[in-house]
Design a protein around this motif. Sequence first.
Motif, PDB file in Angstrom:
ATOM      1  N   MET A  14      -0.986 -37.560   9.496  1.00 45.37           N
ATOM      2  CA  MET A  14      -2.396 -37.132   9.921  1.00 45.37           C
ATOM      3  C   MET A  14      -2.838 -37.211  11.193  1.00 45.37           C
ATOM      4  SD  MET A  14      -4.493 -39.157   7.142  1.00 45.37           S
ATOM      5  CE  MET A  14      -4.033 -39.396   5.644  1.00 45.37           C
ATOM      6  N   TRP A  15      -3.620 -36.291  11.646  1.00 47.30           N
ATOM      7  CA  TRP A  15      -3.781 -36.052  13.123  1.00 47.30           C
ATOM      8  C   TRP A  15      -5.380 -36.559  13.265  1.00 47.30           C
ATOM      9  CZ3 TRP A  15      -4.436 -30.356  14.764  1.00 47.30           C
ATOM     10  CH2 TRP A  15      -4.806 -30.041  16.181  1.00 47.30           C
ATOM     11  N   TRP A  16      -5.558 -37.565  13.908  1.00 48.53           N
ATOM     12  CA  TRP A  16      -6.813 -38.107  13.859  1.00 48.53           C
ATOM     13  C   TRP A  16      -7.476 -37.900  15.485  1.00 48.53           C
ATOM     14  CZ3 TRP A  16      -9.089 -40.441   9.824  1.00 48.53           C
ATOM     15  CH2 TRP A  16      -8.208 -40.629   8.674  1.00 48.53           C
ATOM     16  N   VAL A  17      -8.871 -37.811  15.380  1.00 46.94           N
ATOM     17  CA  VAL A  17      -9.715 -37.725  16.753  1.00 46.94           C
ATOM     18  C   VAL A  17     -10.843 -38.823  16.813  1.00 46.94           C
ATOM     19  CG1 VAL A  17     -11.066 -35.891  16.185  1.00 46.94           C
ATOM     20  CG2 VAL A  17     -10.539 -36.182  18.561  1.00 46.94           C
ATOM     21  N   GLY A  18     -11.145 -39.363  17.807  1.00 45.11           N
ATOM     22  CA  GLY A  18     -11.986 -40.458  17.979  1.00 45.11           C
ATOM     23  C   GLY A  18     -13.283 -39.884  18.739  1.00 45.11           C
ATOM     24  N   PHE A  19     -14.518 -40.285  17.641  1.00 48.56           N
ATOM     25  CA  PHE A  19     -15.638 -39.948  18.460  1.00 48.56           C
ATOM     26  C   PHE A  19     -16.788 -41.173  18.490  1.00 48.56           C
ATOM     27  CE2 PHE A  19     -14.490 -35.983  16.386  1.00 48.56           C
ATOM     28  CZ  PHE A  19     -14.715 -35.101  17.173  1.00 48.56           C
ATOM     29  N   GLU A  20     -17.646 -41.403  19.402  1.00 48.99           N
ATOM     30  CA  GLU A  20     -18.506 -42.391  19.616  1.00 48.99           C
ATOM     31  C   GLU A  20     -19.565 -42.157  18.495  1.00 48.99           C
ATOM     32  OE1 GLU A  20     -19.784 -43.220  23.464  1.00 48.99           O
ATOM     33  OE2 GLU A  20     -17.930 -43.357  24.402  1.00 48.99           O
ATOM     34  N   THR A  21     -19.935 -41.154  18.170  1.00 47.12           N
ATOM     35  CA  THR A  21     -20.998 -40.632  17.248  1.00 47.12           C
ATOM     36  C   THR A  21     -20.671 -39.711  16.261  1.00 47.12           C
ATOM     37  OG1 THR A  21     -22.628 -39.637  18.627  1.00 47.12           O
ATOM     38  CG2 THR A  21     -22.933 -41.893  18.626  1.00 47.12           C
ATOM     39  N   VAL A  22     -21.128 -39.492  15.226  1.00 46.78           N
ATOM     40  CA  VAL A  22     -20.748 -38.426  14.437  1.00 46.78           C
ATOM     41  C   VAL A  22     -21.902 -37.901  13.741  1.00 46.78           C
ATOM     42  CG1 VAL A  22     -19.539 -37.685  12.395  1.00 46.78           C
ATOM     43  CG2 VAL A  22     -18.436 -39.126  14.097  1.00 46.78           C
ATOM     44  N   THR A  23     -22.144 -36.446  13.567  1.00 46.66           N
ATOM     45  CA  THR A  23     -23.264 -36.154  12.682  1.00 46.66           C
ATOM     46  C   THR A  23     -22.894 -35.271  11.726  1.00 46.66           C
ATOM     47  OG1 THR A  23     -24.837 -35.817  14.743  1.00 46.66           O
ATOM     48  CG2 THR A  23     -25.514 -34.674  12.858  1.00 46.66           C
ATOM     49  N   TRP A  24     -22.935 -36.012  10.422  1.00 48.12           N
ATOM     50  CA  TRP A  24     -22.328 -35.139   9.082  1.00 48.12           C
ATOM     51  C   TRP A  24     -23.043 -34.006   8.761  1.00 48.12           C
ATOM     52  CZ3 TRP A  24     -17.716 -36.911   8.494  1.00 48.12           C
ATOM     53  CH2 TRP A  24     -17.508 -38.269   8.866  1.00 48.12           C
ATOM     54  N   THR A  25     -22.420 -32.771   8.442  1.00 47.65           N
ATOM     55  CA  THR A  25     -23.155 -31.568   8.168  1.00 47.65           C
ATOM     56  C   THR A  25     -22.797 -31.305   6.738  1.00 47.65           C
ATOM     57  OG1 THR A  25     -21.377 -30.317   8.832  1.00 47.65           O
ATOM     58  CG2 THR A  25     -23.285 -30.430  10.250  1.00 47.65           C
ATOM     59  N   GLY A  26     -23.507 -30.477   5.881  1.00 41.32           N
ATOM     60  CA  GLY A  26     -23.233 -30.435   4.374  1.00 41.32           C
ATOM     61  C   GLY A  26     -24.058 -31.122   3.640  1.00 41.32           C
ATOM     62  N   GLU A  27     -23.929 -31.180   2.499  1.00 43.44           N
ATOM     63  CA  GLU A  27     -24.724 -31.908   1.236  1.00 43.44           C
ATOM     64  C   GLU A  27     -24.653 -33.307   1.574  1.00 43.44           C
ATOM     65  OE1 GLU A  27     -24.222 -30.340  -2.399  1.00 43.44           O
ATOM     66  OE2 GLU A  27     -24.020 -28.305  -1.575  1.00 43.44           O
ATOM     67  N   THR A  28     -23.727 -33.960   1.894  1.00 37.73           N
ATOM     68  CA  THR A  28     -23.553 -35.632   1.804  1.00 37.73           C
ATOM     69  C   THR A  28     -22.415 -36.003   2.864  1.00 37.73           C
ATOM     70  OG1 THR A  28     -21.648 -35.330   0.254  1.00 37.73           O
ATOM     71  CG2 THR A  28     -23.879 -35.520  -0.728  1.00 37.73           C
ATOM     72  N   GLU A  29     -22.568 -37.175   3.068  1.00 32.69           N
ATOM     73  CA  GLU A  29     -21.497 -37.905   4.045  1.00 32.69           C
ATOM     74  C   GLU A  29     -20.271 -38.342   3.139  1.00 32.69           C
ATOM     75  OE1 GLU A  29     -22.125 -42.131   5.738  1.00 32.69           O
ATOM     76  OE2 GLU A  29     -23.847 -40.835   6.225  1.00 32.69           O
ATOM     77  N   PRO A  30     -19.272 -38.637   3.692  1.00 31.68           N
ATOM     78  CA  PRO A  30     -18.123 -39.258   3.061  1.00 31.68           C
ATOM     79  C   PRO A  30     -18.689 -40.641   2.174  1.00 31.68           C
ATOM     80  CG  PRO A  30     -17.269 -38.892   5.328  1.00 31.68           C
ATOM     81  CD  PRO A  30     -18.873 -38.903   5.381  1.00 31.68           C
ATOM     82  N   THR A  31     -18.031 -40.781   1.249  1.00 31.43           N
ATOM     83  CA  THR A  31     -17.904 -41.902   0.571  1.00 31.43           C
ATOM     84  C   THR A  31     -17.051 -42.774   1.101  1.00 31.43           C
ATOM     85  OG1 THR A  31     -18.151 -40.677  -1.582  1.00 31.43           O
ATOM     86  CG2 THR A  31     -17.532 -43.020  -1.900  1.00 31.43           C
ATOM     87  N   TRP A  32     -17.548 -44.212   1.224  1.00 29.21           N
ATOM     88  CA  TRP A  32     -16.905 -45.177   1.874  1.00 29.21           C
ATOM     89  C   TRP A  32     -16.484 -46.216   1.350  1.00 29.21           C
ATOM     90  CZ3 TRP A  32     -15.697 -44.384   7.208  1.00 29.21           C
ATOM     91  CH2 TRP A  32     -16.518 -43.262   7.770  1.00 29.21           C
TER      92      TRP A  32
END
Length: 91
Positions: free
Chosen positions: A1-19
């Motif tokens: 997997m290829w990951w990138v780090g963000f200090e803040t995230v704004t989710w777009t679309g209908e829902t955010e991930p299931t945690w």
Amino acid sequence: MWWVGFETVTWTGETEPTWYETFEGEAKRGFCPTCGSRVAAIDSDIPEIGINVTALDDTSGADLLPIHASFKDNAVRWLPSVPETEHSTAG
């Protein structure tokens, strides 16, 4: 997997991930509620949210170049390999 780090995230679309908490009090992972793909990670000792780059709409930014690959021997053949670089301080 290829990951990138963000200090803040704004989710777009209908829902955010299931945690799901993968290690109690230490880490949780976010999955697409539609297909189940792993899209994000939050670890208690890292002050950023990790996003799986393949979950991003646009991966063309120069700041999204991979600098480290974990488990290179298990990488899928259809993704370009990460060139050998110095180890990053994250992961």
